[in-house]
Design an enzyme around this catalytic site. Structure first.
Site, mmCIF file in Angstrom:
data_model
loop_
_atom_site.group_PDB
_atom_site.id
_atom_site.type_symbol
_atom_site.label_atom_id
_atom_site.label_comp_id
_atom_site.label_asym_id
_atom_site.label_seq_id
_atom_site.Cartn_x
_atom_site.Cartn_y
_atom_site.Cartn_z
ATOM 1 N N GLY A 209 0.828 -1.207 0.000
ATOM 2 C CA GLY A 209 0.000 0.000 0.000
ATOM 3 C C GLY A 209 0.862 1.256 0.000
ATOM 4 O O GLY A 209 2.032 1.214 -0.363
ATOM 5 N N ASN A 210 0.279 2.359 0.410
ATOM 6 C CA ASN A 210 1.060 3.604 0.513
ATOM 7 C C ASN A 210 0.470 4.467 1.633
ATOM 8 O O ASN A 210 -0.510 4.095 2.266
ATOM 9 C CB ASN A 210 1.082 4.348 -0.820
ATOM 10 C CG ASN A 210 -0.316 4.669 -1.308
ATOM 11 O OD1 ASN A 210 -1.035 5.424 -0.672
ATOM 12 N ND2 ASN A 210 -0.719 4.070 -2.435
#
Ligand code: C5P
Length: 402
Positions: A209-210
């Protein structure tokens, strides 16, 4: 929101003048700029100091500001300054002066100089309100385009019951808000917004993810909904909440989920604002069970995710307006203009990671707007809410001139 709107409040002599303090607070909460002009009589009911403190501006009350220097209050300037003039409370006496143009006080002189829409919230005893003089004055004002905010019924200062109570400040502020929102070209428009990060499953508990918090998507959705748009927010995982009933939230996890949801609705939209921080890659296979740490190393093969914005650009119909975001670390503008063209965008919002205070995890951002024809507009570092407002203002301006 009423940001950028200048609202002049006129206060006349009525016990309801105490409610003006709340009206100012409501309008300031909606981010309007507020100034106040009072009659002398109204200062017996509420002090100019209270109203100047709340409005964050000096209150105008006398024609002459300073007897010694001869400095005078410029009612013409004040009248022309306002985008909207609301007289709340409006006494029976002031109503009659508004009709006859009897400018023996600063408030009426300002009214005669104002070119903006005027709202009036009468407040008086029931018999005064019922009186034919008041009725005729109100009818004359309505005939000239003045907006009347009808008083409500209830207990009056005289102890009598009936119609004459000034409408509640929240309702007056809401009516002013609605009046301005009617003007927005976004009213009734369908807006699709993507926001948040995407989580690409490695196994049932882990993901790629981020750091996107989803704030940008939510702020954009709020801003569009406030202007009367029908918003669909398709967002990756976020704990940010939307409140407006005009926003439909579709929660997704992965880029492929987001793609599917966008495909379902894009054709019916007028505007697309793609602010999601979509993971460019995802694990080729998501393990069905939690991966055990048996080996010293683990290799995960990543494959490319669909470019959702690119797809929307390729399927953009005439009349649809598409906005994308770009976070570049080098050759920002050159790359930005390439992206604008490649993804068939009308507007690209460029953030640079080089700018302090911009990007993930900040409440501020510094952006540039890129449009066709090498058109670039750069902004200062601002609160994210203001940046979102600038973006939506830009979309509005483009739609208006289209
Ligand atoms: O190409 P790049 O990822 O820099 O473009 C960023 C823009 O494209 C953003 O508006 C983002 O929401 C959108 N995007 C997307 N799908 C992807 C990657 C980016 O919609 N897979």
């Amino acid at each position: 929101m009423l940001s950028g709107k200048k609202i002049l409040i006129g206060v006349t002599g009525s016990i309801a003048a105490y409610k003006t303090a709340y009206l100012i607070r409501e309008l300031i909460k909606l981010e309007a700029e507020v100034k106040v002009v009072m009659t002398k009589a109204s200062s017996d009911f509420i002090s100019p100091l209270t109203l100047s403190t709340l409005s964050k501006n000096p209150v105008a009350i006398d024609f002459v500001k300073d007897e010694e220097t001869g400095e005078w209050e410029n009612h013409v300037e004040l009248g022309l300054w306002a985008d909207l003039f609301v007289i709340a409370p409006a006494s029976a006496n002031s109503l009659s002066k508004l009709v006859s143009g009897n400018a023996d006080n600063l408030l009426i002189a300002t009214y005669l100089s104002a070119k903006c829409p005027v709202f009036i919230a009468p407040a008086m005893d029931l018999d005064m309100f019922k009186h034919f003089s008041t009725k005729e004055n109100l009818e004359k004002l309505v005939a000239k385009g003045v907006h009347i905010i009808e008083p409500t019924s209830g207990e009056l200062a005289s102890g009598l019951e009936g119609k004459g109570r000034m409408e509640e400040p929240q309702v007056i502020a809401q009516k002013i808000h609605e009046f301005f929102m009617k003007d927005s070209v976004l009213r009734g428009k369908k807006v699709l917004i993507t926001g948040g990060p995407t989580y690409e499953a490695i196994d049932p508990v882990r993901f790629v993810g981020n750091h996107s918090s989803g704030k940008t998507g939510v702020l954009l959705a709020d801003e569009c909904a406030k202007r009367g748009a029908e918003v669909i927010l398709i967002t990756g995982p976020t704990n940010k909440k939307v409140k407006d009933p005009n926003i439909t939230v579709v929660r997704v996890h992965s880029a492929e989920d987001m793609m599917r949801e966008v495909e379902k609705v894009w054709a019916a939209q007028d505007i697309g604002i793609f602010s999601a921080a979509v993971s460019d890659y995802r694990p080729e296979v998501a393990a069905g069970e939690k991966i055990k740490k048996t080996d010293d190393s683990l290799t995960i093969k990543l494959v490319k995710n669909p470019d959702i914005l690119m797809w929307a650009g390729q399927h953009k119909k005439s009349g649809q307006y598409l906005v994308g975001f770009a976070l570049e670390t080098e050759n920002e503008e050159v790359n930005g203009f390439k992206k604008l063209e490649k993804k068939n965008l009308d507007l690209l919002v460029l953030n640079s990671l080089r700018d302090e205070g911009a990007g993930f995890g900040h409440d501020t951002n510094k952006v540039s707007f890129l449009k066709k024809g090498n058109n670039i507009q750069s902004f200062e570092l601002k609160e994210k809410t203001e940046v979102m407002r600038d973006i939506v203002n830009e979309i509005e301006a483009d739609l208006k001139s289209a």
